[in-house]
Each structure stands twice: as C-alpha cells, then as structure tokens.
Design a protein around this motif. Structure first.
Motif, short mmCIF file in Angstrom:
data_model
loop_
_atom_site.label_atom_id
_atom_site.label_comp_id
_atom_site.label_asym_id
_atom_site.label_seq_id
_atom_site.Cartn_x
_atom_site.Cartn_y
_atom_site.Cartn_z
N SER A 41 1.02 -1.22 -0.04
CA SER A 41 0.17 -0.02 -0.02
C SER A 41 1.00 1.14 0.25
CB SER A 41 -1.07 0.01 1.14
OG SER A 41 -1.65 -0.94 1.07
N PHE A 42 0.33 2.46 -0.73
CA PHE A 42 1.21 3.36 -1.04
C PHE A 42 0.51 4.65 -0.64
CE2 PHE A 42 2.97 -0.03 -3.55
CZ PHE A 42 4.28 0.09 -3.17
N VAL A 43 1.39 6.06 -0.27
CA VAL A 43 0.52 7.18 -0.43
C VAL A 43 1.53 8.02 -1.09
CG1 VAL A 43 -0.11 6.97 2.06
CG2 VAL A 43 2.32 8.00 1.63
N ALA A 44 0.83 9.12 -1.57
CA ALA A 44 1.83 10.22 -2.49
C ALA A 44 1.74 11.52 -1.74
CB ALA A 44 1.16 10.31 -3.92
N THR A 70 -7.31 7.10 -3.77
CA THR A 70 -7.92 8.28 -3.54
C THR A 70 -6.94 9.52 -3.84
OG1 THR A 70 -9.23 7.36 -1.57
CG2 THR A 70 -9.22 9.85 -1.80
N VAL A 71 -7.39 10.33 -4.57
CA VAL A 71 -6.34 11.47 -4.79
C VAL A 71 -7.22 12.57 -4.84
CG1 VAL A 71 -5.09 12.79 -6.95
CG2 VAL A 71 -5.10 10.08 -6.80
N ALA A 72 -6.44 13.64 -3.97
CA ALA A 72 -6.99 14.99 -3.79
C ALA A 72 -7.43 15.82 -5.00
CB ALA A 72 -6.00 15.79 -2.95
N GLY A 79 -1.48 12.22 -13.07
CA GLY A 79 -0.52 10.83 -13.15
C GLY A 79 -0.69 10.14 -11.57
N VAL A 80 -1.00 11.02 -10.73
CA VAL A 80 -0.91 10.52 -9.29
C VAL A 80 -1.63 9.13 -9.01
CG1 VAL A 80 -1.39 10.83 -6.79
CG2 VAL A 80 -0.62 12.77 -8.12
N SER A 82 -2.69 6.95 -11.37
CA SER A 82 -1.93 5.99 -12.25
C SER A 82 -0.59 5.44 -11.55
CB SER A 82 -1.70 6.50 -13.56
OG SER A 82 -2.87 6.75 -14.28
N GLU A 83 0.39 6.38 -11.09
CA GLU A 83 1.52 5.93 -10.45
C GLU A 83 1.11 5.21 -9.16
OE1 GLU A 83 5.51 5.41 -9.70
OE2 GLU A 83 4.35 5.72 -11.54
N LEU A 84 0.24 5.47 -8.29
CA LEU A 84 0.09 4.53 -7.22
C LEU A 84 -0.61 3.19 -7.56
CD1 LEU A 84 -1.84 7.25 -5.14
CD2 LEU A 84 0.14 5.99 -4.44
N THR A 85 -1.15 3.11 -8.70
CA THR A 85 -1.84 1.87 -9.35
C THR A 85 -0.45 1.10 -9.66
OG1 THR A 85 -3.91 2.87 -9.89
CG2 THR A 85 -3.20 0.72 -10.81
N ARG A 86 0.25 1.66 -10.58
CA ARG A 86 1.27 1.03 -11.01
C ARG A 86 2.43 0.43 -9.93
NH1 ARG A 86 6.60 1.04 -11.40
NH2 ARG A 86 6.88 3.23 -10.36
N ARG A 87 2.65 1.22 -8.82
CA ARG A 87 3.23 0.72 -7.82
C ARG A 87 2.70 -0.36 -7.03
NH1 ARG A 87 6.99 5.30 -5.27
NH2 ARG A 87 7.24 6.45 -6.92
N CYS A 88 1.32 -0.47 -6.90
CA CYS A 88 0.89 -1.52 -6.23
C CYS A 88 0.90 -2.76 -7.16
CB CYS A 88 -0.77 -1.16 -6.06
SG CYS A 88 -1.09 -0.46 -4.35
#
Length: 139
Positions: A41-44, A70-72, A79-80, A82-88
């Motif tokens: 699980s990740f946060v940006a 969730t993205v603010a 791309g926030v 998409s990048e979170l998804t890619r990392r997961c």
C-alpha cells in the motif's frame, strides 16, 4: 503506507467523493491490513500539502485486490492515481500475483471512468455477495 500515516490518510478519505468508510477502516482495521500485506500500500505526498493520494493493496495468495485509491481533487489528472496503481501492481507481481480485482461503487462514475480508461474491464460474469459475521452492520 505506514500506520503512522493513518490520521492524514483518513482525513483524505473523509473528503473523497464516492468512497464509503466502514469500521474496517478504523485505526485497528488498517493496522491489521497493513500488517497482513506489508509493502503493498502506498501514499503520494506533495511538499507542503502532505498526503495527496492513497492506495491499498492486498492478496489472498492467488488474486490481488486494490482498495481506496484516492487522489485529492487538486492533484487529479496529473498521473498520481496511475502511479499509485502502477506501484501496487508491481509490488503484487513481486509476490507472484498476476491478476488483480477492485470494487467500485455503481454510483461512482468518476472511478468507473478512471479504471476503464486504464484498461481495467468491468466484469459482468459474476456477482459479489457479502456476509456480515457480526451484530454490527457497518463493517
């Protein structure tokens, strides 16, 4: 994502449209999830703004599951998510998990568009059933 992020994460989730929070999203619930699924699980974060995006992932040994992307609002479209998804997905692949599912509320049109625009396919060949093994109904 670390349990120390919880207060900032839950603050973002509480502002998110289309995201339903339940008892499972309590501090203890998220602690159990992160402990059971370490490193998935990740946060940006954005300097000065704190946490601007989250995603949680886990697996059952065979299939992966994404939750709470969730993205603010101010950080959408760059791309926030998409990048979170890619990392997961990359972290799940390291675990040997090659197929991943997610659940989207029917009323959340923005989430449906997001996932469809990234090649995720809506499944119509099965139904999801839930059973609440508690006297509480908000789990």
């Amino acid at each position: 994502m670390k349990i120390a992020d919880y207060d900032r994460v839950i603050g973002l989730w509480q502002k998110a449209e289309g995201l339903r929070l339940r008892q499972a999203d309590s501090l203890d619930g998220i602690r159990r999830y992160l402990t059971r699924n370490p490193g998935l699980s990740f946060v940006a974060e954005h300097h000065g703004a704190g946490i601007v995006g989250t995603i949680m992932a886990g697996h059952d040994g065979k299939r992966g599951y994404l939750q709470h992307l969730t993205v603010a609002q101010a950080y959408r479209g760059i791309g926030v998510g998409s990048e979170l998804t890619r990392r997961c997905l990359a972290a799940l692949k390291v675990e040997g998990i090659l197929k991943t599912h997610l659940f989207v509320l029917d009323e959340n049109a923005a989430a449906r568009r997001f996932w469809q625009n990234r090649g995720w396919q809506k499944r119509d060949d099965f139904s999801v059933y839930s059973f609440i093994n508690s006297t509480e109904h908000d789990v």
